[in-house]
Design a protein around this motif. Sequence first.
Motif, mmCIF file in Angstrom:
data_model
loop_
_atom_site.group_PDB
_atom_site.id
_atom_site.type_symbol
_atom_site.label_atom_id
_atom_site.label_comp_id
_atom_site.label_asym_id
_atom_site.label_seq_id
_atom_site.Cartn_x
_atom_site.Cartn_y
_atom_site.Cartn_z
ATOM 1 N N MET A 1 0.791 -1.138 0.066
ATOM 2 C CA MET A 1 0.035 0.072 -0.117
ATOM 3 C C MET A 1 0.892 1.095 0.098
ATOM 4 N N ARG A 2 1.887 1.304 0.900
ATOM 5 C CA ARG A 2 2.835 2.503 1.036
ATOM 6 C C ARG A 2 3.496 2.649 -0.484
ATOM 7 N N LEU A 3 3.778 1.497 -0.947
ATOM 8 C CA LEU A 3 4.534 1.653 -2.508
ATOM 9 C C LEU A 3 3.447 2.353 -3.565
ATOM 10 N N TRP A 4 2.309 1.995 -3.405
ATOM 11 C CA TRP A 4 1.417 2.650 -4.140
ATOM 12 C C TRP A 4 1.294 4.078 -4.141
ATOM 13 N N VAL A 5 1.137 4.433 -2.693
ATOM 14 C CA VAL A 5 1.092 5.904 -2.352
ATOM 15 C C VAL A 5 2.429 6.792 -2.721
ATOM 16 N N ALA A 6 3.549 5.860 -2.738
ATOM 17 C CA ALA A 6 5.071 6.413 -3.119
ATOM 18 C C ALA A 6 5.156 6.657 -4.525
ATOM 19 N N TYR A 7 4.587 5.959 -5.266
ATOM 20 C CA TYR A 7 4.382 5.993 -6.693
ATOM 21 C C TYR A 7 3.280 7.013 -7.233
ATOM 22 N N GLY A 8 2.255 7.031 -6.457
ATOM 23 C CA GLY A 8 1.605 8.343 -6.962
ATOM 24 C C GLY A 8 2.009 9.658 -6.555
ATOM 25 N N LEU A 9 2.861 9.826 -5.430
ATOM 26 C CA LEU A 9 3.518 10.994 -5.059
ATOM 27 C C LEU A 9 4.451 11.301 -6.315
ATOM 28 N N ILE A 10 5.133 10.647 -6.608
ATOM 29 C CA ILE A 10 6.306 10.644 -7.653
ATOM 30 C C ILE A 10 5.561 10.977 -9.030
ATOM 31 N N ALA A 11 4.362 10.440 -9.187
ATOM 32 C CA ALA A 11 3.828 10.794 -10.489
ATOM 33 C C ALA A 11 3.274 12.205 -10.578
ATOM 34 N N LEU A 12 2.483 12.569 -9.367
ATOM 35 C CA LEU A 12 2.156 14.012 -8.967
ATOM 36 C C LEU A 12 3.303 14.983 -9.051
ATOM 37 N N MET A 13 4.524 14.502 -8.701
ATOM 38 C CA MET A 13 5.617 15.630 -8.630
ATOM 39 C C MET A 13 6.038 15.705 -9.987
ATOM 40 N N LEU A 14 6.034 14.558 -10.674
ATOM 41 C CA LEU A 14 6.543 14.873 -12.294
ATOM 42 C C LEU A 14 5.626 15.677 -13.072
ATOM 43 N N ALA A 15 4.179 15.414 -12.950
ATOM 44 C CA ALA A 15 3.203 16.154 -13.581
ATOM 45 C C ALA A 15 3.529 17.595 -13.241
ATOM 46 N N ALA A 16 3.518 17.962 -11.811
ATOM 47 C CA ALA A 16 3.798 19.346 -11.340
ATOM 48 C C ALA A 16 4.951 20.013 -12.325
ATOM 49 N N ALA A 17 6.109 19.163 -12.213
ATOM 50 C CA ALA A 17 7.076 19.685 -12.711
ATOM 51 C C ALA A 17 6.951 19.768 -14.212
ATOM 52 N N ALA A 18 6.383 19.155 -14.929
ATOM 53 C CA ALA A 18 6.128 19.294 -16.380
ATOM 54 C C ALA A 18 5.315 20.378 -16.861
ATOM 55 N N ALA A 19 4.201 20.728 -15.806
ATOM 56 C CA ALA A 19 3.091 21.853 -15.973
ATOM 57 C C ALA A 19 4.185 23.266 -15.501
ATOM 58 N N GLY A 20 4.958 23.152 -14.745
ATOM 59 C CA GLY A 20 5.795 24.252 -14.553
ATOM 60 C C GLY A 20 6.494 24.713 -15.229
ATOM 61 N N ILE A 21 7.453 23.780 -16.040
ATOM 62 C CA ILE A 21 8.266 23.885 -17.240
ATOM 63 C C ILE A 21 7.463 24.433 -18.261
ATOM 64 N N ALA A 22 6.344 23.729 -18.910
ATOM 65 C CA ALA A 22 5.570 24.260 -19.795
ATOM 66 C C ALA A 22 4.887 25.881 -19.638
#
Length: 55
Positions: free
Chosen positions: A1-22
């Motif tokens: 379960m914690r692994l899924w939360v970690a992957y979710g947080l990583i995905a959110l951080m990557l999406a936020a970084a892409a949006a910031g760069i754009a």
Amino acid sequence: MRLWVAYGLIALMLAAAAAGIAYIRHNHPDRKYLRQREREDQKSRNRLEANNTPE
């Protein structure tokens, strides 16, 4: 379960970084200047066209 939360947080951080760069690239000063210049040119063309239309 914690692994899924970690992957979710990583995905959110990557999406936020892409949006910031754009966002930064979209509002780069050169592009902002070109958009403003294009708007001014379009206004000038519209005025010229309005003055040259036959009545």
